[in-house]
Design an enzyme around this catalytic site. Structure first.
Site, PDB file in Angstrom:
ATOM      1  N   TYR A 245       1.050  -0.931   0.652  1.00  0.00           N
ATOM      2  CA  TYR A 245       0.136   0.006  -0.309  1.00  0.00           C
ATOM      3  C   TYR A 245       0.948   1.323  -0.038  1.00  0.00           C
ATOM      4  O   TYR A 245       1.777   1.564   1.086  1.00  0.00           O
ATOM      5  CB  TYR A 245      -1.154   0.028   1.552  1.00  0.00           C
ATOM      6  CG  TYR A 245      -2.100  -0.989   1.288  1.00  0.00           C
ATOM      7  CD1 TYR A 245      -2.838  -2.087   0.145  1.00  0.00           C
ATOM      8  CD2 TYR A 245      -3.116  -1.696   2.864  1.00  0.00           C
ATOM      9  CE1 TYR A 245      -3.315  -3.533   0.228  1.00  0.00           C
ATOM     10  CE2 TYR A 245      -3.360  -2.371   2.379  1.00  0.00           C
ATOM     11  CZ  TYR A 245      -3.942  -3.560   1.527  1.00  0.00           C
ATOM     12  OH  TYR A 245      -4.596  -4.235   0.928  1.00  0.00           O
TER      13      TYR A 245
ATOM     14  N   SER B 143     -13.356  -4.655   1.540  1.00  0.00           N
ATOM     15  CA  SER B 143     -14.952  -3.618   0.633  1.00  0.00           C
ATOM     16  C   SER B 143     -16.202  -4.523   0.607  1.00  0.00           C
ATOM     17  O   SER B 143     -16.843  -4.452   0.325  1.00  0.00           O
ATOM     18  CB  SER B 143     -14.093  -3.975  -0.866  1.00  0.00           C
ATOM     19  OG  SER B 143     -14.950  -3.532  -1.967  1.00  0.00           O
TER      20      SER B 143
END
Length: 334
Positions: free
Chosen positions: A54, A206
């Site tokens: 990330y 998500s």
């Protein structure tokens, strides 16, 4: 904030985890990211998920700095290894022994910690023998650099093979981290039954389908300014699969269901994934501290069976259920 066990282990984690994919080190400034982490702590969240890839390590650095001064034993820290990092050379990716060992050391350095609670294979590596990968993870556990091992987006067969090798090596895989939401249910047919059989939980990412289930994207209208769908740093690409007119129209049918439960649509989306008993926690990110305070209200919510059915009927054929959608790259991408 309620806690759940992670797989067939004794580790308890908050059923809502603060994740910093697409935010820390890229979309939001570091001071705002720190405010979001503190808001998560204030809301009772003690479980945090990140990954070395990330923002090419920056997300881990921001998270480590934001948690500085907190009692380490009171936190559950997750990170991952697989995707390319650093200069992205031929050995800076995958699940080889070299990359895993260098990966855990790099993550601990950036997080400013001596160990992580959960170290996860961010995808399945078809180019490295699974025996090599599992042996490396076992050595990391024995060295005390990670307390538990998990995986992400592995198929049912991969979970079974990995768990068998892990047990031979003296440890167990405790979790899988898949995409899962009311719109994306590809794990239900095969991965969840295999995980129950193997003593593994889902750490789902998500749950709001990249924000689509929040209801802020309206059919026939442009995406709101500043939303993920307008972000050119990766957000627009990741949400594109859900930006379909039929999907957006069906999502709006969830409004009265959320209202009946006294929830915002985003809270309904998070609460929905937590109705699955194999889900240990839902990963939720934030670009503003107030989003964290709103998201945690999904913890502990019980959705009646008739409203779960109503959600299914509202979303109809726009729900993706194909188990083949659980997949890892066939080759490493540097």
């Amino acid at each position: 904030m309620e806690y759940r066990y992670l797989g067939r282990s004794g580790l308890k984690i908050t059923e809502i985890t603060y994740g910093n994919w697409l935010t820390h080190g890229s979309q939001v400034e570091n001071d705002v990211a720190t405010e979001c982490v503190r808001a998560a702590l204030d809301a009772g969240i003690t479980t945090f998920d990140t990954a070395d890839a990330y923002a090419n390590g920056a997300a881990e650095e921001v998270l480590g700095a934001a948690l500085k001064g907190q009692r380490r034993e009171s936190l559950e820290i997750f990170t991952k290894v697989y995707w390319p990092v650093g200069p992205k050379g031929p050995n800076d990716t995958g699940l080889s022994r070299k990359h895993i060992m260098e990966g855990i050391n790099g993550s601990l350095r950036r997080l400013q910690m001596d160990y992580v609670d959960l170290y996860q294979a961010h995808r399945f590596d078809y180019e490295t023998p699974l025996e090599e990968t599992i042996a490396a993870f076992g050595d990391i556990v024995r060295a005390g650099k990670a307390l538990y091992i998990g995986v992400s987006e592995w198929t049912a067969d991969q979970l079974r093979e990995g768990q068998a090798l892990a047990r031979q090596a003296g440890f167990s895989l405790v979790s899988n981290q898949p995409q899962y939401s009311a719109l994306w249910r590809v794990i239900e047919a095969e991965v969840v039954p295999a995980s129950i059989e193997l003593g593994m939980s889902q750490v789902v990412w998500s749950p709001m389908a990249q924000g689509v289930l929040s209801g802020k994207y309206l059919p026939g209208q442009p995406a709101p300014a500043g939303s993920r769908a307008t972000d050119e740093h990766g957000g627009a690409r990741t949400i594109s699969g859900f930006m379909d007119e039929a999907v957006l129209a069906n999502v709006q049918k969830l409004r009265p269901i959320a209202a009946e439960l006294g929830l915002e649509m985003s809270q309904l989306a998070i609460a929905w994934v937590l109705q699955n008993e194999n889900v240990a926690t839902a990963l939720v990110g934030a670009s503003r501290p107030e989003q964290v305070a709103e998201n945690v209200k999904a913890s502990g919510v019980k959705i009646p069976a008739e409203l779960m059915t109503a959600i299914d009927e509202a979303l109809g054929s726009t729900v993706e259920r194909d188990p083949a959608k659980t997949e890892s790259p066939a080759t490493r991408v540097a």
